[in-house]
Write a protein that holds these residues in place. Structure first.
Motif, PDB file in Angstrom:
ATOM      1  N   LYS C  46     -42.926 -20.173  18.679  1.00 22.78           N
ATOM      2  CA  LYS C  46     -42.006 -20.270  17.543  1.00 22.78           C
ATOM      3  C   LYS C  46     -40.757 -21.177  17.672  1.00 22.78           C
ATOM      4  CE  LYS C  46     -39.381 -16.733  16.333  1.00 22.78           C
ATOM      5  NZ  LYS C  46     -38.545 -15.335  15.930  1.00 22.78           N
ATOM      6  N   ARG C  58     -39.005 -24.040   7.049  1.00 25.49           N
ATOM      7  CA  ARG C  58     -38.447 -23.004   6.219  1.00 25.49           C
ATOM      8  C   ARG C  58     -39.541 -21.825   6.643  1.00 25.49           C
ATOM      9  NH1 ARG C  58     -34.205 -21.440   2.672  1.00 25.49           N
ATOM     10  NH2 ARG C  58     -34.904 -19.405   1.725  1.00 25.49           N
ATOM     11  N   GLU C  75     -43.464 -13.049  10.014  1.00 28.67           N
ATOM     12  CA  GLU C  75     -42.363 -12.252  10.592  1.00 28.67           C
ATOM     13  C   GLU C  75     -41.491 -11.992   9.392  1.00 28.67           C
ATOM     14  OE1 GLU C  75     -40.037 -14.029  13.811  1.00 28.67           O
ATOM     15  OE2 GLU C  75     -38.449 -13.417  13.267  1.00 28.67           O
ATOM     16  N   THR C  76     -40.998 -10.778   9.218  1.00 30.18           N
ATOM     17  CA  THR C  76     -40.112 -10.457   8.129  1.00 30.18           C
ATOM     18  C   THR C  76     -38.746 -10.635   8.252  1.00 30.18           C
ATOM     19  OG1 THR C  76     -39.324  -8.202   8.698  1.00 30.18           O
ATOM     20  CG2 THR C  76     -41.381  -8.507   7.528  1.00 30.18           C
ATOM     21  N   PRO C  77     -37.795 -10.957   7.175  1.00 22.14           N
ATOM     22  CA  PRO C  77     -36.517 -11.038   7.722  1.00 22.14           C
ATOM     23  C   PRO C  77     -35.806 -10.155   8.570  1.00 22.14           C
ATOM     24  CG  PRO C  77     -36.818 -11.636   5.252  1.00 22.14           C
ATOM     25  CD  PRO C  77     -38.021 -11.179   5.935  1.00 22.14           C
ATOM     26  N   SER C  78     -36.296  -8.966   8.568  1.00 19.25           N
ATOM     27  CA  SER C  78     -35.897  -7.971   9.288  1.00 19.25           C
ATOM     28  C   SER C  78     -36.254  -7.963  10.770  1.00 19.25           C
ATOM     29  CB  SER C  78     -35.886  -6.624   8.873  1.00 19.25           C
ATOM     30  OG  SER C  78     -37.379  -6.461   8.719  1.00 19.25           O
ATOM     31  N   GLY C  79     -37.121  -9.031  10.969  1.00 15.64           N
ATOM     32  CA  GLY C  79     -37.539  -9.370  12.570  1.00 15.64           C
ATOM     33  C   GLY C  79     -38.784  -8.448  12.851  1.00 15.64           C
TER      34      GLY C  79
END
Lengths: 178, 153, 145
Positions: C46, C58, C75-79
């Motif tokens: 990553k 992006r 991967e979500t914005p919450s990790g």
């Protein structure tokens, strides 16, 4: 079967159900704690815990990517209020450095049936909201401060919630890497 | 749907607050009281413009059908009475249990998720002039049976 | 097309869940060790991918493919990190992972009042729903060679 059911606006009933349940919780806490400051803390903590879960629903529902700047974050918070509480706060009073803004509520659904007695002027009745924002943003690596500047329960014309960016939290690095 | 999830999270936090935070694992009175207080005030708002119920049975039917459907998003699966003041409401997929696994360990936790509702129903009935005792039993998650006993003096 | 196995990590790298379907070969190390290695590798890929990207990355790293299998990453914005191993013919895995997040993870983990955020998932209800979800997906079908 029922002559009554159609009379009810279920959206309205559900909003009132939430408002009244929250009110009953605050009432219970005021019985549990002598110090109003403790009630504020508990409400904030409950909001924080809710925010940690709610953010996942919000992200899944909106497919929102990670925000790159606070103005995006402000829009998302506004959108979340629309989705979950059916209110649209105004975003305003940006600081010069764009790291601090206000959410201004013409109406606060949580306080619809509430009047604060004189001896409870220190009660921050809607602390659950600031807690919720803090919990949700922490999950997306944003450390913020959040507090009430104005409150209709205390005679102000609007309810104003201030949000200040503190720092971006770093992603965890796996053991053994640097 | 979006308000529902918010309420479900609030409900779960209220459960935690009442039981764990105060170290009262087996004292459900605060939880029941929060439900009672909510039910009492909510029913007032729902019925203030409505004609009075003609009798106990009509009131019970209203609470266990219309009111239940509004709050729990589904009709009860069964409503029975022995005609001596005992009513049993059966909900086979009770809202606050539908996301919990069916295991034995989870079953031990089940009572936590029904007491708010016991209070809610009792509070609503109290406001409509009916004094009752409401209890619930969960044998298999997510099904739940509520027993409403009318106290006649 | 087929699905082999799935890892779910949280933002701190804790393994929240592991499940397998048509995986026929083990790695030879313990589940925990394998999870740690997987997470470490993903972390490196990553950061490397975003570093050398000629454009603003992006979306970042989405998948890699060998001649025998593919690894898909969301991967979500919450990790939260969803890592799905499939064969090389699998299509639209990104959509599948997005659905898995919203229809299964949020519904049966996030909304389970007995689950505490940050702890591995043990819910059998989640396990059942996940299994149904994967088996009903167009991607899932056992390949006879």
């Amino acid at each position: 079967m029922s002559r009554q059911a159609s009379r009810f606006d279920s959206k309205k009933v559900n909003a009132e159900f939430l408002t009244l349940t929250y009110g009953a919780l605050v009432t219970q806490m005021l019985r549990d704690f002598e110090n109003v400051e403790d009630v504020n803390k508990q409400l904030e903590r409950i909001g924080y815990n809710m925010g940690m879960r709610l953010i996942e629903d919000f992200l899944a529902r909106t497919s929102a990517p990670r925000c790159l700047e606070m103005r995006e974050t402000a829009d998302r918070i506004q959108q979340a209020f629309r989705i979950y509480l059916n209110v649209q706060p105004t975003i305003s009073n940006w600081s010069a450095s764009s790291d601090e803004f206000s959410l201004v509520f013409e109406t606060n659904p949580l306080t619809e049936f509430v009047e604060l007695p004189q001896d409870l002027t220190n009660l921050r009745y809607s602390s659950i909201l600031s807690g919720c924002i803090r919990g949700a943003l922490e999950m997306v690596q944003l450390d913020v401060q959040c507090w009430f500047v104005q409150d209709q329960l205390k005679g102000d014309n609007v309810t104003e919630l201030r949000i200040k960016f503190v720092r971006r939290l770093e992603d965890a690095i796996p053991a053994g890497e640097d | 749907m979006s308000e529902d999830i918010l309420f479900d999270f609030l409900h779960a936090e209220i459960v935690n607050y009442c039981l764990h935070d105060n170290n009262k694992e087996n004292d459900f009175s605060a939880l029941e009281y929060i439900g009672f207080n909510t039910g009492y005030r909510l029913i007032e708002r729902l019925t203030r413009d409505a004609p009075r119920f003609k009798d106990e049975l009509e009131t019970m039917k209203f609470i266990c059908t219309d009111f239940w459907t509004l709050i729990y998003k589904k009709q009860v699966d069964n409503l029975r009475t022995n005609n001596h003041g005992m009513y049993v409401v059966q909900d086979k997929a009770f809202r606050f249990l539908t996301r919990i696994s069916t295991g034995a360990k989870q079953l031990e936790h089940a009572p936590k998720f029904v007491f708010f509702t016991c209070g809610l129903v009792r509070g609503a009935l109290t406001n409509l002039g009916i004094n009752s005792t409401v209890t619930a039993e969960v044998q298999t998650i997510p099904a739940c049976k509520f027993h409403i006993e009318i106290n006649r003096n | 097309m087929t699905i082999y196995h799935l890892y779910i990590f949280d933002k701190l790298g804790t393994m929240m869940y592991y499940a397998e379907w048509n995986r026929t070969k083990k790695s030879g190390v313990s589940r925990e060790e394998e999870a740690k290695l997987t997470y470490g590798m993903l972390f490196s890929i990553k950061s490397f991918v975003s570093k050398i990207s000629p454009h603003d990355p992006r979306e970042g790293f989405l998948f890699y493919k060998t001649n025998r299998y593919a690894l898909h990453y969301m991967e979500t914005p919450s990790g939260l990190k969803f890592v799905l191993y499939t064969d090389t013919a699998a299509l639209n895995v990104k959509e599948l992972l997005q659905q898995l997040y919203s229809k299964i993870w949020v519904e049966y983990v996030v909304r389970d009042p007995l689950w505490s955020p940050g702890t591995p998932v043990t819910s059998e209800l989640f396990q059942t729903k996940l299994d149904e979800f994967i088996k009903q997906s167009a991607l899932y079908s056992i390949r006879n060679i």
